[in-house]
Design a protein around this motif. Structure first.
Motif: not given
Length: 87
Positions: A6-22
Motif C-alpha cells: 500500500i505504501l508503494k502504491q501511495y508513493a507511485r501515486l505521489i510521484a506520477t499523479t501528485g507531483v507528475n514527475v517528468q
C-alpha cells in the motif's frame, strides 16, 4: 503500520499523479526522519517515473523546535545565502 504494498502504491501515486514527475526532471523531497522507509520508496518511484536526480532534504522536528526556542528573531528571520541557493 501500513503494508509495504500500500505504501508503494501511495508513493507511485505521489510521484506520477501528485507531483507528475517528468523524464529528466530533478526532484526535491522534504521529509521528516520518522519515515525513512516510505521516503526510500518514494525516491525509487520518482526515479521509476523518470526523474534525473532526487534529493532528500531531511528535517527533524525536535531540532527545529530547539532552533525556534533559542535563536533570536533576527536570526530566525534571516535567509542565508546557501539556503536561498539550495531552494
Amino acid at each position: 503500520m501500513m503494508k509495504k504494498s500500500i505504501l508503494k502504491q501511495y508513493a507511485r501515486l505521489i510521484a506520477t499523479t501528485g507531483v507528475n514527475v517528468q523524464k529528466g526532471q530533478p526532484v526535491v523531497i522534504r521529509a521528516q526522519l520518522d519515515q525513512p522507509e516510505f521516503v526510500k520508496t518514494l525516491v525509487n518511484e520518482c526515479y521509476q517515473a523518470g526523474a534525473a536526480e532526487v534529493a532528500v532534504d531531511w528535517e527533524y522536528q525536535p531540532l527545529t523546535k530547539l532552533h525556534v526556542w533559542y535563536q533570536k528573531p533576527a536570526v530566525l528571520g534571516r535567509v542565508k545565502n546557501w539556503e536561498e541557493l539550495r531552494l
